[in-house]
Design a protein around this motif. Structure first.
Motif, PDB file in Angstrom:
ATOM      1  N   ILE A 213      -3.678  69.482 110.062  1.00  0.00           N
ATOM      2  CA  ILE A 213      -4.701  70.423 108.845  1.00  0.00           C
ATOM      3  C   ILE A 213      -3.058  70.483 108.275  1.00  0.00           C
ATOM      4  CG2 ILE A 213      -5.960  72.251 108.294  1.00  0.00           C
ATOM      5  CD1 ILE A 213      -7.262  71.716 111.177  1.00  0.00           C
ATOM      6  N   ASP A 214      -2.950  70.495 107.081  1.00  0.00           N
ATOM      7  CA  ASP A 214      -2.132  70.512 105.901  1.00  0.00           C
ATOM      8  C   ASP A 214      -2.106  71.279 105.328  1.00  0.00           C
ATOM      9  OD1 ASP A 214       1.049  69.881 105.566  1.00  0.00           O
ATOM     10  OD2 ASP A 214      -0.848  68.681 103.550  1.00  0.00           O
ATOM     11  N   ASP A 215      -1.655  72.579 105.110  1.00  0.00           N
ATOM     12  CA  ASP A 215      -1.232  73.252 103.960  1.00  0.00           C
ATOM     13  C   ASP A 215      -3.261  73.789 104.175  1.00  0.00           C
ATOM     14  OD1 ASP A 215      -0.703  74.145 102.387  1.00  0.00           O
ATOM     15  OD2 ASP A 215      -0.800  73.312 100.481  1.00  0.00           O
ATOM     16  N   VAL A 216      -2.875  74.789 105.443  1.00  0.00           N
ATOM     17  CA  VAL A 216      -3.762  75.613 105.613  1.00  0.00           C
ATOM     18  C   VAL A 216      -4.338  77.011 105.109  1.00  0.00           C
ATOM     19  CG1 VAL A 216      -4.115  75.533 108.577  1.00  0.00           C
ATOM     20  CG2 VAL A 216      -6.220  75.698 106.662  1.00  0.00           C
ATOM     21  N   LYS A 217      -5.399  78.056 105.640  1.00  0.00           N
ATOM     22  CA  LYS A 217      -4.967  79.159 105.349  1.00  0.00           C
ATOM     23  C   LYS A 217      -6.151  79.924 106.010  1.00  0.00           C
ATOM     24  CE  LYS A 217      -7.999  79.596 101.734  1.00  0.00           C
ATOM     25  NZ  LYS A 217      -7.994  79.829  99.614  1.00  0.00           N
ATOM     26  N   GLU A 218      -5.019  81.210 106.745  1.00  0.00           N
ATOM     27  CA  GLU A 218      -6.400  81.515 108.144  1.00  0.00           C
ATOM     28  C   GLU A 218      -8.170  81.600 107.390  1.00  0.00           C
ATOM     29  OE1 GLU A 218      -6.469  85.907 110.591  1.00  0.00           O
ATOM     30  OE2 GLU A 218      -5.365  85.344 108.375  1.00  0.00           O
ATOM     31  N   THR A 219      -8.166  81.664 106.580  1.00  0.00           N
ATOM     32  CA  THR A 219      -9.547  81.709 106.419  1.00  0.00           C
ATOM     33  C   THR A 219     -10.568  81.028 106.990  1.00  0.00           C
ATOM     34  OG1 THR A 219     -10.060  82.026 104.315  1.00  0.00           O
ATOM     35  CG2 THR A 219     -10.016  84.096 105.466  1.00  0.00           C
ATOM     36  N   GLN A 220      -9.724  79.359 106.698  1.00  0.00           N
ATOM     37  CA  GLN A 220     -10.143  77.689 106.667  1.00  0.00           C
ATOM     38  C   GLN A 220      -9.532  77.638 108.110  1.00  0.00           C
ATOM     39  OE1 GLN A 220      -7.884  76.151 103.868  1.00  0.00           O
ATOM     40  NE2 GLN A 220      -9.702  75.784 102.386  1.00  0.00           N
ATOM     41  N   ILE A 221      -8.664  78.555 108.577  1.00  0.00           N
ATOM     42  CA  ILE A 221      -8.633  77.765 110.459  1.00  0.00           C
ATOM     43  C   ILE A 221      -9.838  78.166 111.349  1.00  0.00           C
ATOM     44  CG2 ILE A 221      -6.654  78.421 112.417  1.00  0.00           C
ATOM     45  CD1 ILE A 221      -4.598  79.374 110.683  1.00  0.00           C
TER      46      ILE A 221
END
Length: 350
Positions: free
Chosen positions: A80-88
Motif C-alpha cells: 500500500i503505497d503513500d497511505v495516511k492513517e485513516t485509510q490504513i
C-alpha cells in the motif's frame, strides 16, 4: 508488517516497486496499490479484492470480510503505497492485530511520509526510515542525467559536487536538476544554476521539506518554454495516471489530441522535452505518469497564480470546486479547463 517512511521524492515508491517485482512470485496472490492517498478509497478496495480474491466487490460494506478471509486463507503480498492513517484503518480494519498474527507467510508493506501515520499500527521495529542517497550514489545518478555517463567530466567535477550537495541526496531533485543542466554546457550557466539552487526559497511560504524541494524543482520548470509549462500543468492537474480523472489514464496519443497547439509535431516535441527533462514519464501501459511531488508542485503553481481563489484558477480539478463554479455561474475568463465529475447534471445555460 513493514512501513517505509521518508519525505517525498526520496524514492520510497521506487524501492517498494522493485521489492514487489522481486518477491511477488513467492506468494499465492499479490496486490500493489499505488498512491492510495490520492485515490478514491472505494476504487482501491475494489482493486485489492480483485487482485487477491479474483472477484468483483459488489457491495463495499462487505470489503473487510472479503479481505480478511483472503488474508487468512492464502499467503498473500500487499503493498500500500503513500497511505495516511485513516485509510490504513479503512483498508485493514480495526483489528490490525489479526493482520499482524498471520501465520501463513502473508506480508504487508506500506509507505508514507510521516511515521505518525503508522505508529499506532506498526511496532517501531517494523519501521524502515529512508534517507537520501549517499555521496557516491547521488553523484552517479546525477551524472547519468547531466552527462549520460556515471561520472562527471574532469572540468565539471568541482561544480558537479556542489550541485549534488545542493540536491541533498534526493533522487527526484537529482534527476530533474541533472536533466535540466544536461542542456547547458557553458560553465557560466552551471554557476548560475548552482546559485539558483543554493538560494531557492521554499515554494509555498513554509520552511517544510516539501516546500524546499518544490523550490528547487521550480527552477527547472521556469526554464521550460511557455507551451511546455502549459502541458506540464495539464498533466499535473488532469492527465497523470497517479491522479488521472480519466478512467484508464491518458496515453500520449490521447493527450496530443487534446492539446491545441500549432501542430501535432510541435506538441510531440514539447512533450518529448518534458520527458527528457524528467518531468513526465510513460509507463508500460503507454500512459503519462508524473511523480506526486511534481504533480503537487504543479497544482500549487496553479493555485498561487490565482492567489488561491479557485474561481480564478486556470484549471479546476477538484469536483466540489467544479460544481460550485458551474452551478453558481462563476466561470471566469481565466479558466482554461475544468474536470467534470461523472454523472454531473449541468444547468441548461452552461
Amino acid at each position: 508488517m513493514l512501513a517505509v517512511v521518508g519525505m517525498g521524492g526520496i524514492g520510497k515508491t521506487t524501492l517498494v516497486k522493485k521489492l514487489y517485482h522481486e518477491i511477488h512470485a513467492d506468494f499465492k496472490k499479490s496486490s500493489f496499490l499505488e498512491n492510495v492517498k490520492e485515490n478514491n478509497i472505494v476504487e482501491v478496495k475494489k482493486k485489492i479484492i480483485m487482485d487477491l480474491c479474483d472477484s468483483e466487490l459488489e457491495d463495499p460494506t462487505t470489503y473487510l470480510r472479503c479481505f480478511q478471509e483472503c488474508w487468512a486463507k492464502m499467503k498473500v503480498l500487499v503493498v500500500i503505497d503513500d497511505v495516511k492513517e485513516t485509510q490504513i484503518i479503512e483498508l485493514l480494519g480495526e483489528d490490525i492485530d489479526g493482520i499482524k498474527r498471520s501465520e501463513n507467510g502473508s506480508r504487508l508493506i506500506m509507505t508514507g511520509r510521516n511515521w505518525k501515520d503508522f505508529q499506532n499500527v506498526i511496532l517501531k521495529d517494523g519501521k524502515f526510515q529512508m534517507d537520501g542517497l549517499n555521496e557516491q550514489q547521488a553523484m552517479e545518478l546525477f551524472s547519468w542525467k547531466a552527462f549520460r555517463q556515471p561520472t562527471p567530466p574532469h572540468d565539471f567535477a568541482s561544480i558537479t559536487n556542489e550541485v549534488v550537495d545542493a540536491c541533498q541526496g534526493l533522487p527526484l531533485s537529482l534527476e530533474v536538476t541533472g536533466s535540466w543542466l544536461f542542456t547547458k554546457r557553458n560553465p557560466q550557466e552551471w554557476k548560475e544554476g548552482l546559485s539558483l539552487l543554493k538560494n531557492a526559497k521554499p515554494f509555498g511560504g513554509d520552511c517544510i521539506e516539501n516546500d524546499k524541494l518544490w523550490g528547487r524543482l521550480k527552477i527547472s520548470y521556469i526554464d521550460l518554454a511557455y507551451e511546455e509549462r502549459e502541458m506540464f500543468l495539464d498533466i499535473a492537474c488532469f492527465f497523470s495516471e497517479y491522479n488521472s480523472k480519466f478512467e484508464r489514464g491518458v496515453t500520449v496519443q490521447k493527450a496530443l489530441q487534446i492539446w491545441k497547439v500549432p501542430s501535432q509535431y510541435s506538441s510531440m516535441s514539447s512533450l518529448q522535452n518534458l520527458m527528457d527533462r524528467s518531468f513526465v514519464k510513460v509507463n508500460d501501459k503507454g500512459n503519462l505518469v508524473m511523480h506526486d511531488q511534481l504533480r503537487d508542485m504543479g497544482r500549487r503553481i496553479v493555485k498561487e497564480a490565482s492567489n488561491h481563489k479557485y474561481r480564478e484558477q486556470s484549471r479546476i480539478w477538484d469536483k466540489e470546486e467544479a460544481k460550485e463554479v458551474l452551478f453558481n455561474e462563476t466561470v471566469t475568463s481565466n479558466i482554461q479547463a475544468i474536470w467534470l465529475p461523472e454523472n454531473l447534471q449541468l444547468p441548461e445555460e452552461v
